[in-house]
Design a protein around this motif. Structure first.
Motif, PDB file in Angstrom:
ATOM      1  N   THR A  11       1.033  -1.277   0.146  1.00 39.03           N
ATOM      2  CA  THR A  11      -0.055  -0.200   0.032  1.00 39.03           C
ATOM      3  C   THR A  11       1.046   1.443   0.123  1.00 39.03           C
ATOM      4  O   THR A  11       2.099   1.023   0.355  1.00 39.03           O
ATOM      5  N   GLY A  12       0.121   2.422  -0.288  1.00 43.56           N
ATOM      6  CA  GLY A  12       1.004   3.658  -0.393  1.00 43.56           C
ATOM      7  C   GLY A  12       2.070   3.389  -1.551  1.00 43.56           C
ATOM      8  O   GLY A  12       3.012   4.074  -1.503  1.00 43.56           O
ATOM      9  N   ALA A  13       1.717   2.688  -2.608  1.00 40.36           N
ATOM     10  CA  ALA A  13       2.739   2.247  -3.610  1.00 40.36           C
ATOM     11  C   ALA A  13       3.044   3.461  -4.546  1.00 40.36           C
ATOM     12  O   ALA A  13       3.834   3.272  -5.404  1.00 40.36           O
ATOM     13  N   GLY A  14       2.147   4.380  -4.715  1.00 36.45           N
ATOM     14  CA  GLY A  14       2.565   5.308  -5.663  1.00 36.45           C
ATOM     15  C   GLY A  14       3.603   6.371  -5.350  1.00 36.45           C
ATOM     16  O   GLY A  14       3.986   7.293  -6.554  1.00 36.45           O
ATOM     17  N   ALA A  30      10.231 -10.363  -6.927  1.00 34.63           N
ATOM     18  CA  ALA A  30       8.866 -10.489  -6.475  1.00 34.63           C
ATOM     19  C   ALA A  30       7.984 -10.093  -7.433  1.00 34.63           C
ATOM     20  O   ALA A  30       8.337  -9.112  -8.321  1.00 34.63           O
ATOM     21  N   LEU A  31       6.757 -10.498  -7.423  1.00 36.50           N
ATOM     22  CA  LEU A  31       5.662 -10.111  -8.326  1.00 36.50           C
ATOM     23  C   LEU A  31       5.134  -9.189  -7.528  1.00 36.50           C
ATOM     24  O   LEU A  31       4.636  -9.501  -6.019  1.00 36.50           O
ATOM     25  N   VAL A  32       4.583  -7.992  -7.901  1.00 35.32           N
ATOM     26  CA  VAL A  32       4.219  -6.790  -7.082  1.00 35.32           C
ATOM     27  C   VAL A  32       2.773  -6.222  -7.569  1.00 35.32           C
ATOM     28  O   VAL A  32       2.486  -6.210  -8.768  1.00 35.32           O
ATOM     29  N   ILE A  33       1.717  -6.228  -6.369  1.00 34.14           N
ATOM     30  CA  ILE A  33       0.715  -5.567  -6.584  1.00 34.14           C
ATOM     31  C   ILE A  33       0.864  -4.231  -5.834  1.00 34.14           C
ATOM     32  O   ILE A  33       1.132  -4.119  -4.579  1.00 34.14           O
ATOM     33  N   ALA A  34       0.737  -3.073  -6.612  1.00 32.18           N
ATOM     34  CA  ALA A  34       1.174  -1.669  -6.269  1.00 32.18           C
ATOM     35  C   ALA A  34      -0.253  -1.096  -5.864  1.00 32.18           C
ATOM     36  O   ALA A  34      -0.898  -0.814  -6.715  1.00 32.18           O
ATOM     37  N   ALA A  35      -0.640  -0.921  -4.629  1.00 30.38           N
ATOM     38  CA  ALA A  35      -1.993  -0.421  -4.250  1.00 30.38           C
ATOM     39  C   ALA A  35      -1.736   0.953  -3.701  1.00 30.38           C
ATOM     40  O   ALA A  35      -0.988   1.444  -2.819  1.00 30.38           O
ATOM     41  N   ASP A  36      -2.501   2.069  -4.302  1.00 31.95           N
ATOM     42  CA  ASP A  36      -2.739   3.329  -3.625  1.00 31.95           C
ATOM     43  C   ASP A  36      -3.869   4.112  -3.782  1.00 31.95           C
ATOM     44  O   ASP A  36      -4.545   3.601  -4.948  1.00 31.95           O
ATOM     45  N   SER A  59      -1.471  -2.980 -10.373  1.00 37.07           N
ATOM     46  CA  SER A  59      -1.947  -1.652  -9.802  1.00 37.07           C
ATOM     47  C   SER A  59      -3.252  -1.728  -9.489  1.00 37.07           C
ATOM     48  O   SER A  59      -4.084  -2.227 -10.091  1.00 37.07           O
ATOM     49  N   ILE A  60      -3.615  -1.341  -8.164  1.00 35.80           N
ATOM     50  CA  ILE A  60      -5.004  -1.317  -7.645  1.00 35.80           C
ATOM     51  C   ILE A  60      -5.055  -0.082  -6.815  1.00 35.80           C
ATOM     52  O   ILE A  60      -4.371   0.393  -6.241  1.00 35.80           O
ATOM     53  N   GLU A  61      -6.603   0.462  -7.148  1.00 41.45           N
ATOM     54  CA  GLU A  61      -6.870   1.629  -6.317  1.00 41.45           C
ATOM     55  C   GLU A  61      -7.489   1.231  -4.870  1.00 41.45           C
ATOM     56  O   GLU A  61      -8.203   0.283  -4.956  1.00 41.45           O
ATOM     57  N   ILE A  62      -6.833   1.975  -4.052  1.00 40.86           N
ATOM     58  CA  ILE A  62      -7.523   1.467  -2.939  1.00 40.86           C
ATOM     59  C   ILE A  62      -7.505   2.600  -1.630  1.00 40.86           C
ATOM     60  O   ILE A  62      -6.544   3.586  -1.640  1.00 40.86           O
ATOM     61  N   SER A  77      -6.743  -9.399  -6.214  1.00 45.55           N
ATOM     62  CA  SER A  77      -5.502  -9.904  -5.920  1.00 45.55           C
ATOM     63  C   SER A  77      -5.618 -11.612  -6.132  1.00 45.55           C
ATOM     64  O   SER A  77      -4.742 -12.207  -7.059  1.00 45.55           O
ATOM     65  N   LEU A  78      -6.825 -12.187  -5.652  1.00 47.12           N
ATOM     66  CA  LEU A  78      -6.830 -13.468  -5.656  1.00 47.12           C
ATOM     67  C   LEU A  78      -7.335 -13.967  -7.053  1.00 47.12           C
ATOM     68  O   LEU A  78      -7.059 -15.008  -7.651  1.00 47.12           O
TER      69      LEU A  78
END
Length: 248
Positions: A11-14, A30-36, A59-62, A77-78
């Protein structure tokens, strides 16, 4: 310090420490999910990451203080990777600085909601998914702050939230350690992030005077510690608070 094959949710990946963490974890495989909250910034982070042959970063909005959005992020993600992340980094955080005598209730609540409640919601949601998915060698890393150790004028809400993160981490480490999920806190000092760049130059200079290494820290220096805590090289570190402060 290979993280090849590991899935990381940040989180806070932006920007700032969150973006540097994504880059560091991806560099290690690593495989990364960037959530921001800012999806545009999260996408920019993903674009900056090294490409993998088999799967793509996401990338995910959160808004981490919103339970339904945290659940939706886990679901996405799942759906995308068919497994829960084994690395979770809570780097989302905000400041709304003011003296206690002038601090509004709204600014107090917002900082506690994002920094503390948001960390709680992500820990709870993703730790439960890790257990249900029988994910091995899981590591959750939360971002606290060294100012929560001694307080900082004008940051009553921020210091309270980050002190809460550190104690929440210790409780989570005890509860989830039984199912082999390690939970640790990183306590950055004065780091050159967009959040700190808004501070007046005179104030920055006063901070530097109090740092034995006589300089500000870089997000990458915090990210390296986070990457270590995500790896097997820290396999017996649980419930710890690690300062990255230059001696501040």
């Amino acid at each position: 310090m290979s993280l090849t094959g590991r899935l990381a949710f940040v989180t806070g990946a932006g920007s700032g420490i969150g973006r540097a963490t994504c880059q560091c974890l991806a560099r290690e495989g690593a495989l990364v999910i960037a959530a921001d909250k800012n999806i545009g910034s999260a996408r920019e982070t993903v674009e900056s990451l090294p490409k993998l042959l088999s799967e793509s970063h996401l990338s995910i909005e959160i808004s981490v203080e919103n339970a339904s959005q945290v659940q939706a992020a886990l679901k996405e993600s799942l759906n995308t990777y068919s497994r829960a992340p084994s690395i979770v980094v809570n780097a989302a955080g905000i400041t709304r600085d003011n003296f206690i005598s002038k601090l509004s209730e709204a600014d107090f609540d917002e900082v506690l909601d994002v920094n503390l409640k948001g960390t709680f919601l992500v820990i709870q949601t993703f730790a439960n998914a890790i257990v249900e998915g029988k994910v091995e060698k899981a590591s959750i890393i939360n971002i606290g702050s060294v100012v929560a150790k001694f307080g900082n004028i004008g940051q009553g809400n921020y210091c309270a939230s980050k002190a809460g993160v550190e104690l929440l981490t210790k409780v989570a480490a005890r509860e989830f350690g039984k199912v082999n999920i390690r939970v640790n806190t990183v306590l950055p000092g004065v780091i050159q992030t967009p959040m700190f760049n808004a501070v007046p130059e005179k104030v920055k200079a006063k901070f530097v005077e109090r740092i034995p290494l006589a300089r500000l820290g870089y997000p990458e220096e915090v990210a390296e510690v986070i990457s270590f805590l995500a790896s097997d090289k820290s396999s017996y570190i649980n419930g710890a608070s690690i300062e990255v402060t230059g001696g501040f």
